[in-house]
Design a protein around this motif. Sequence first.
Motif, PDB file in Angstrom:
ATOM      1  N   LYS A  57      24.041 -10.516  28.795  1.00  0.00           N
ATOM      2  CA  LYS A  57      24.057  -9.156  29.289  1.00  0.00           C
ATOM      3  C   LYS A  57      22.632  -8.618  29.337  1.00  0.00           C
ATOM      4  O   LYS A  57      21.749  -9.052  28.606  1.00  0.00           O
ATOM      5  N   ALA A  58      22.432  -7.649  30.228  1.00  0.00           N
ATOM      6  CA  ALA A  58      21.097  -7.083  30.391  1.00  0.00           C
ATOM      7  C   ALA A  58      20.641  -6.424  29.103  1.00  0.00           C
ATOM      8  O   ALA A  58      19.498  -6.557  28.690  1.00  0.00           O
ATOM      9  N   SER A  59      21.519  -5.710  28.446  1.00  0.00           N
ATOM     10  CA  SER A  59      21.174  -5.053  27.197  1.00  0.00           C
ATOM     11  C   SER A  59      21.766  -5.852  26.040  1.00  0.00           C
ATOM     12  O   SER A  59      22.977  -5.950  25.905  1.00  0.00           O
ATOM     13  N   VAL A  60      20.908  -6.423  25.232  1.00  0.00           N
ATOM     14  CA  VAL A  60      21.333  -7.265  24.122  1.00  0.00           C
ATOM     15  C   VAL A  60      21.467  -6.420  22.872  1.00  0.00           C
ATOM     16  O   VAL A  60      20.592  -5.605  22.552  1.00  0.00           O
ATOM     17  N   ASP A  61      22.553  -6.601  22.159  1.00  0.00           N
ATOM     18  CA  ASP A  61      22.757  -5.900  20.905  1.00  0.00           C
ATOM     19  C   ASP A  61      21.636  -6.277  19.940  1.00  0.00           C
ATOM     20  O   ASP A  61      21.305  -7.455  19.793  1.00  0.00           O
ATOM     21  N   PRO A  62      21.014  -5.311  19.269  1.00  0.00           N
ATOM     22  CA  PRO A  62      19.885  -5.632  18.382  1.00  0.00           C
ATOM     23  C   PRO A  62      20.254  -6.579  17.247  1.00  0.00           C
ATOM     24  O   PRO A  62      19.421  -7.386  16.828  1.00  0.00           O
ATOM     25  N   ILE A  63      21.479  -6.483  16.749  1.00  0.00           N
ATOM     26  CA  ILE A  63      21.889  -7.397  15.675  1.00  0.00           C
ATOM     27  C   ILE A  63      21.995  -8.819  16.211  1.00  0.00           C
ATOM     28  O   ILE A  63      21.551  -9.783  15.582  1.00  0.00           O
ATOM     29  N   GLU A  64      22.570  -8.967  17.410  1.00  0.00           N
ATOM     30  CA  GLU A  64      22.658 -10.288  18.021  1.00  0.00           C
ATOM     31  C   GLU A  64      21.269 -10.841  18.315  1.00  0.00           C
ATOM     32  O   GLU A  64      20.997 -12.030  18.117  1.00  0.00           O
ATOM     33  N   GLU A  65      20.393  -9.977  18.812  1.00  0.00           N
ATOM     34  CA  GLU A  65      19.036 -10.419  19.132  1.00  0.00           C
ATOM     35  C   GLU A  65      18.323 -10.922  17.880  1.00  0.00           C
ATOM     36  O   GLU A  65      17.656 -11.965  17.891  1.00  0.00           O
ATOM     37  N   GLU A  66      18.488 -10.194  16.783  1.00  0.00           N
ATOM     38  CA  GLU A  66      17.887 -10.631  15.520  1.00  0.00           C
ATOM     39  C   GLU A  66      18.506 -11.947  15.059  1.00  0.00           C
ATOM     40  O   GLU A  66      17.791 -12.849  14.587  1.00  0.00           O
ATOM     41  N   ALA A  67      19.822 -12.069  15.220  1.00  0.00           N
ATOM     42  CA  ALA A  67      20.502 -13.290  14.785  1.00  0.00           C
ATOM     43  C   ALA A  67      20.006 -14.500  15.568  1.00  0.00           C
ATOM     44  O   ALA A  67      19.765 -15.574  14.986  1.00  0.00           O
ATOM     45  N   TRP A  68      19.837 -14.348  16.884  1.00  0.00           N
ATOM     46  CA  TRP A  68      19.339 -15.471  17.682  1.00  0.00           C
ATOM     47  C   TRP A  68      17.915 -15.851  17.275  1.00  0.00           C
ATOM     48  O   TRP A  68      17.565 -17.032  17.205  1.00  0.00           O
ATOM     49  N   GLU A  69      17.101 -14.857  17.017  1.00  0.00           N
ATOM     50  CA  GLU A  69      15.728 -15.143  16.593  1.00  0.00           C
ATOM     51  C   GLU A  69      15.710 -15.908  15.269  1.00  0.00           C
ATOM     52  O   GLU A  69      14.960 -16.882  15.109  1.00  0.00           O
ATOM     53  N   LEU A  70      16.556 -15.490  14.339  1.00  0.00           N
ATOM     54  CA  LEU A  70      16.622 -16.170  13.046  1.00  0.00           C
ATOM     55  C   LEU A  70      17.190 -17.581  13.193  1.00  0.00           C
ATOM     56  O   LEU A  70      16.733 -18.515  12.529  1.00  0.00           O
ATOM     57  N   GLU A 101      29.220  -6.321  10.968  1.00  0.00           N
ATOM     58  CA  GLU A 101      27.996  -5.812  11.602  1.00  0.00           C
ATOM     59  C   GLU A 101      27.383  -4.646  10.841  1.00  0.00           C
ATOM     60  O   GLU A 101      26.189  -4.375  10.972  1.00  0.00           O
ATOM     61  N   LYS A 102      28.164  -3.968  10.044  1.00  0.00           N
ATOM     62  CA  LYS A 102      27.645  -2.835   9.300  1.00  0.00           C
ATOM     63  C   LYS A 102      26.689  -3.263   8.191  1.00  0.00           C
ATOM     64  O   LYS A 102      25.856  -2.460   7.744  1.00  0.00           O
ATOM     65  N   ARG A 103      26.787  -4.539   7.749  1.00  0.00           N
ATOM     66  CA  ARG A 103      26.017  -4.932   6.573  1.00  0.00           C
ATOM     67  C   ARG A 103      25.158  -6.177   6.749  1.00  0.00           C
ATOM     68  O   ARG A 103      24.139  -6.314   6.066  1.00  0.00           O
ATOM     69  N   LEU A 104      25.568  -7.103   7.607  1.00  0.00           N
ATOM     70  CA  LEU A 104      24.908  -8.411   7.649  1.00  0.00           C
ATOM     71  C   LEU A 104      23.400  -8.307   7.850  1.00  0.00           C
ATOM     72  O   LEU A 104      22.613  -8.887   7.095  1.00  0.00           O
ATOM     73  N   SER A 105      22.984  -7.602   8.876  1.00  0.00           N
ATOM     74  CA  SER A 105      21.554  -7.482   9.159  1.00  0.00           C
ATOM     75  C   SER A 105      20.842  -6.701   8.056  1.00  0.00           C
ATOM     76  O   SER A 105      19.766  -7.090   7.592  1.00  0.00           O
ATOM     77  N   ALA A 125      40.038 -10.255  15.137  1.00  0.00           N
ATOM     78  CA  ALA A 125      38.662 -10.739  14.964  1.00  0.00           C
ATOM     79  C   ALA A 125      37.654  -9.637  15.272  1.00  0.00           C
ATOM     80  O   ALA A 125      36.646  -9.487  14.572  1.00  0.00           O
ATOM     81  N   ALA A 126      37.907  -8.862  16.320  1.00  0.00           N
ATOM     82  CA  ALA A 126      36.985  -7.781  16.684  1.00  0.00           C
ATOM     83  C   ALA A 126      36.853  -6.772  15.544  1.00  0.00           C
ATOM     84  O   ALA A 126      35.752  -6.277  15.266  1.00  0.00           O
ATOM     85  N   ARG A 127      37.956  -6.491  14.881  1.00  0.00           N
ATOM     86  CA  ARG A 127      37.934  -5.554  13.751  1.00  0.00           C
ATOM     87  C   ARG A 127      37.108  -6.114  12.592  1.00  0.00           C
ATOM     88  O   ARG A 127      36.326  -5.389  11.967  1.00  0.00           O
ATOM     89  N   ALA A 128      37.243  -7.425  12.339  1.00  0.00           N
ATOM     90  CA  ALA A 128      36.481  -8.053  11.256  1.00  0.00           C
ATOM     91  C   ALA A 128      34.988  -8.089  11.585  1.00  0.00           C
ATOM     92  O   ALA A 128      34.137  -7.853  10.708  1.00  0.00           O
ATOM     93  N   ILE A 129      34.660  -8.387  12.831  1.00  0.00           N
ATOM     94  CA  ILE A 129      33.251  -8.435  13.239  1.00  0.00           C
ATOM     95  C   ILE A 129      32.608  -7.058  13.108  1.00  0.00           C
ATOM     96  O   ILE A 129      31.450  -6.927  12.685  1.00  0.00           O
TER      97      ILE A 129
END
Length: 608
Positions: free
Chosen positions: A152-165, A522-526, A514-518
């Motif tokens: 997607k054009a706008s990447v979620d910041p948590i996902e972006e950080e996860a990919w970088e890591l 997301e509130k804490r992982l990063s 699964a969406a509810r668990a994710i």
Amino acid sequence: MATSDAVLQVLSGAGPRSFSSDLCFSNLDLAFRSKHIKYVRKRASRHMKMFKCSSVLQDCIGKQWFKRSGDGDLYLSGNATIKRLQLLRCKCQQAERVSGVTTEGGNGKWFVDGAKTLNLNGAVNSPGVLELGDTQQLTSEKEELVEMPLAKASVDPIEEEAWELLRDSVVYYCGSPIGTIAANDPTGSSVLNYDQVFIRDFIPSGIAFLLKGEYDIVRNFLLHTLQLQSWEKTMDCHSPGQGLMPASFKVRTFPLDGDDSATEEVLDPDFGEAAIGRVAPVDSGLWWIILLRAYGKCSDGSCMIDRRMGIHGHPLEIQALFYSALLGAREMLTPEDGSADLLRALNNRLVALSFHIREYYWIDLRKLNEIYRYKTEEYSYDAVNKFNIYPDQVSTSLVEWMPNQGGYLIGNLQPAHMDFRFFSLGNMWSIVSGLATRDQSNAILDLIEAKWSDLVADMPLKICHPALEGQEWQIITGSDPKNTPWSYHNGGSWPTLLWQLTVACIKMNRPEIAARAIEIAEKRLSRDKWPEYYDTKKARFIGKQARLFQTWSIAGYLVAKLLLADPSAARMLVTDEDPELVNAFSCMISSNPRRKRGQNNSKKPFII
């Protein structure tokens, strides 16, 4: 031979007819003109047998070890084990681990019926040669292009950080990505073996890269670990069984003998002889087969609990992984005369295993009531209490915990003993693999929803429930300080289990769970720096010995997000119920083989 043939065909894209419909490369030959050749070397005081990378091109490999049959199929000639002593040395200068891998080719496109020659490990492309990670568009009329969702054009910041890591955790072997380290925690006081590539831990990482269209790292991982499989390592005079996969491996760099300016890289596998508790990696080979099948679809005893937790015998996790591996192996085997007996044996084992788990591991409120009324010491072919389970094993707390709607597969079953704990991985993978029936699969998800505050709480997902406490904890774990109640493997919460929960929910058409668990994760992982696991009954604390920036926590989150964005991609992992297996299972339910010995009135598709 059939097994080795199937592996090579999947890795080269030339799978059997029943499997080739999902392959991207259906007519690839195996070209072994690679600069990454390995060999065996004795070092210092012990025989450390490790793979070494070579910059020398060795043309004879394809000629000596692999031949083609008249119909073009590739098979191993002579001894199926590659003669590693004939492999050459490497003279290359590489670091043990390189951060920041980038893959420009991962543009979300993959190909079916593409090139005719597979080029391994970075050899220079020549006419007719295509690398699996290459996304160059093919223009031939015979080439079919399949689209995967683009980023997607706008990447979620948590996902972006996860990919970088995740990319920072990539390990290189002679310039090629080969896996991801277990954790990249800069705050860790002791590295232990977290700087190694674990077979099991790499699975979510590999799936994440596959979903991104980046196949090279998965292909390299599969090829190199397959070669590591046969090393003759010993532990206190005991040798691992034939075909055992290592638990992990490490890329080591040594100065080249006689040349201080050059170095050589080696792959040093660990089969448990250096592991904590000297635990043999039983689940590594099972996960490897599952990843191989997923790789083929895309590019077309120890388990997760490896400490004393009372899971000896026949733990559900191993049974589910074994069932999934058998299905994957059957799917990838080439149907030919030489594999007929093997296919028959696979079918027989699949029927027996599915019958045993579905019949004897399943519990719900009705089954608990049945066990509560069991008679003991029965001697009869018609015994109801076949395993002589004592009714007092059904605790009051279990009766109160079990919801009216829902059920699950218990953790273990042995004579006179049922382990009533809920093990998340075993139940999730029973859904994914089809080991559980559709009704049972839906009931497992019903139970997760009903017991959300216990199994998910503040961070998904509990590895098991309930935790061992008090005297039970002391006796079973040996007072393990790492496995205290509601910590680590004893009721800890593991974010990496998110991806397996997501696959199971997608298969059962219930992705909202699964969406509810994710959303909770997301509130804490990063913020918590991607911990390995969480402690306490509600998962409120970061684990007391948890590594930060744990790779499979990162990869598990990414896989879950990618699959929710494109649920159809889960087809590489899920297995639907086989109608023939279901038929054979029904025959076993409706008949008692002991009472009808000597009779052959009903036809069964498999020999039981």
